[in-house]
Design a protein around this motif. Structure first.
Motif, short mmCIF file in Angstrom:
data_model
loop_
_atom_site.label_atom_id
_atom_site.label_comp_id
_atom_site.label_asym_id
_atom_site.label_seq_id
_atom_site.Cartn_x
_atom_site.Cartn_y
_atom_site.Cartn_z
N GLU A 57 1.35 -1.60 0.13
CA GLU A 57 -0.29 0.14 0.33
C GLU A 57 0.63 1.43 0.21
OE1 GLU A 57 -2.82 -0.14 2.88
OE2 GLU A 57 -3.98 -1.61 1.99
N ASN A 58 1.55 1.01 0.90
CA ASN A 58 2.95 2.33 1.02
C ASN A 58 3.53 2.80 -0.43
OD1 ASN A 58 2.11 2.93 3.35
ND2 ASN A 58 3.00 1.50 4.13
N ALA B 114 2.74 2.16 -3.59
CA ALA B 114 1.75 1.41 -4.90
C ALA B 114 2.06 3.28 -5.35
CB ALA B 114 0.53 1.89 -4.28
N PRO C 216 0.91 6.60 -7.15
CA PRO C 216 0.33 7.11 -7.17
C PRO C 216 -1.32 6.98 -7.90
CG PRO C 216 2.41 8.16 -7.08
CD PRO C 216 2.21 7.51 -7.48
N ARG D 117 -3.09 3.96 -6.85
CA ARG D 117 -3.47 4.55 -5.29
C ARG D 117 -4.87 5.66 -5.08
NH1 ARG D 117 -1.55 5.45 -0.04
NH2 ARG D 117 0.64 5.49 -0.81
N GLU D 118 -4.87 6.37 -6.67
CA GLU D 118 -6.21 6.99 -6.75
C GLU D 118 -7.23 6.20 -6.97
OE1 GLU D 118 -6.89 9.54 -6.12
OE2 GLU D 118 -8.65 10.33 -8.23
N TYR E 44 -7.26 3.10 -6.56
CA TYR E 44 -8.77 2.38 -4.91
C TYR E 44 -9.35 3.69 -4.90
CZ TYR E 44 -5.97 -2.17 -5.33
OH TYR E 44 -5.95 -3.20 -6.11
N ARG E 45 -9.43 4.60 -4.44
CA ARG E 45 -9.53 5.48 -4.06
C ARG E 45 -11.06 6.21 -4.06
NH1 ARG E 45 -11.20 10.47 -3.80
NH2 ARG E 45 -10.28 10.94 -5.79
N PHE F 62 -5.94 -1.00 0.82
CA PHE F 62 -6.97 0.41 1.06
C PHE F 62 -7.53 0.64 1.59
CE2 PHE F 62 -3.59 0.65 -2.45
CZ PHE F 62 -2.38 1.91 -2.14
#
Ligand SMILES: [Fe+2]
Length: 295
Positions: free
Chosen positions: A48-49, A51, A53, A56-57, A59-60, A170
């Motif tokens: 996760e840390n 990943a 950007p 991450r976006e 999954y957000r 996440f």
């Protein structure tokens, strides 16, 4: 390339759909298959840390927008009416027109990847329906070509209408999902009954459920589980949500697990020879599926 990256539409943070699959592969490396799941916990957090950007976006957005109601709406939109009638080959060729910022280090198409998956299953001596499943399992990604955002097509799937497992990647992004505010969706069972079976459980919407609904009358149960749940990583890799499953689900999850390595680890740089393979797959498709399907 950089220009493209910075100008990506809000709904398409990934440069291509493979970015999500590459992330899953990093999270569940082949070397980890069959190892102690507790050992994985550490790595899980690291992924996760570290990943990208874009991932991450992605999954957000996925965790923010995949509500119970969203899935209902998409089922109505895509399953109550249809856009095209296509054969499997036509659907595969249509999928091939999905040229996002394609995989930079290969000129292989979506169809090439699907043929590689199917061919590996064939080489390992599995039944014919298993080979066919390898060929078709990702055709549902044509949802992107119908204008659907990436987060509503790919991504690890999970049940909606009940509490989120903390082992979904996440998990904190669910805080912004409106379902998190709805107490009836936030108990362990939510709107479901213990061990009633996954068929009664609504999953987050994506290419898995979409294809399942299109082919559900034609393939053996094992194949249908592989298609419907191949992105259900919280269940088949993290062993979560057992309390929603019935005996059949538990048996069938073994087939989903058997399928997963072919999904994740069979991509190579060798381009399959479509001309040579075509007759075999023509026979295979017509053995199980009608000449055309409604998409
Ligand atoms: Fe997939």
């Amino acid at each position: 390339m950089e220009m493209r990256q910075s100008s990506r539409p809000v709904n398409a943070p990934l440069a291509n759909l493979e970015e999500w699959e590459d992330f899953v592969k990093e999270r569940y490396p082949e070397s980890l298959v069959g190892t102690n799941p507790n050992k994985k916990e550490e790595q899980f957090r690291d992924y996760e840390n570290t990943a990208r950007p874009s991932v991450r976006e992605f999954y957000r957005l996925n965790h923010r927008h995949q509500t119970f109601e969203f899935g209902q709406e998409k089922r109505r939109e895509f399953l109550d009416s249809h856009r095209r009638e296509m054969s499997i080959w036509e659907a595969l060729e249509f999928l091939n027109t999905l040229v996002d910022d394609s995989d930079p280090d290969t000129d292989l198409t979506q169809l090439d990847h699907l043929l590689q998956t199917a061919e590996q299953i064939r080489k390992d001596g599995h039944p014919r329906w298993f080979i066919l499943t390898g060929l078709i399992h990702d055709i549902g990604k044509i949802l992107c070509l119908f204008g659907e955002p990436q987060w509503a097509v790919v991504g690890d799937t999970f049940p909606v209408g009940c509490a989120y497992s903390g082992k979904i990647v996440f998990p904190r992004f669910f805080e912004t999902n409106p379902d998190s505010e709805n107490p009836k969706y936030q108990t362990r069972l939510g709107i479901y009954e213990e061990n009633r079976g996954l068929d009664s459980v609504h999953m987050s919407w994506g290419h898995d459920e979409y294809l399942y609904q299109i082919v559900k009358d034609y393939l053996p149960t094992e194949a249908l589980y592989m298609i419907r749940y191949h992105s259900f990583y919280p269940a088949h890799r993290e062993n979560e949500y057992g309390y929603l499953m019935n005996e059949e689900d538990r048996r069938m999850m073994d087939w989903v697990r058997k399928f997963n390595p072919y999904d994740l680890y069979t991509k190579s740089h060798t381009k399959p020879n479509l001309k040579e393979l075509r007759p075999f797959y023509d026979d295979l498709i017509s053995e199980f599926l009608p000449a055309t399907l409604k998409w």
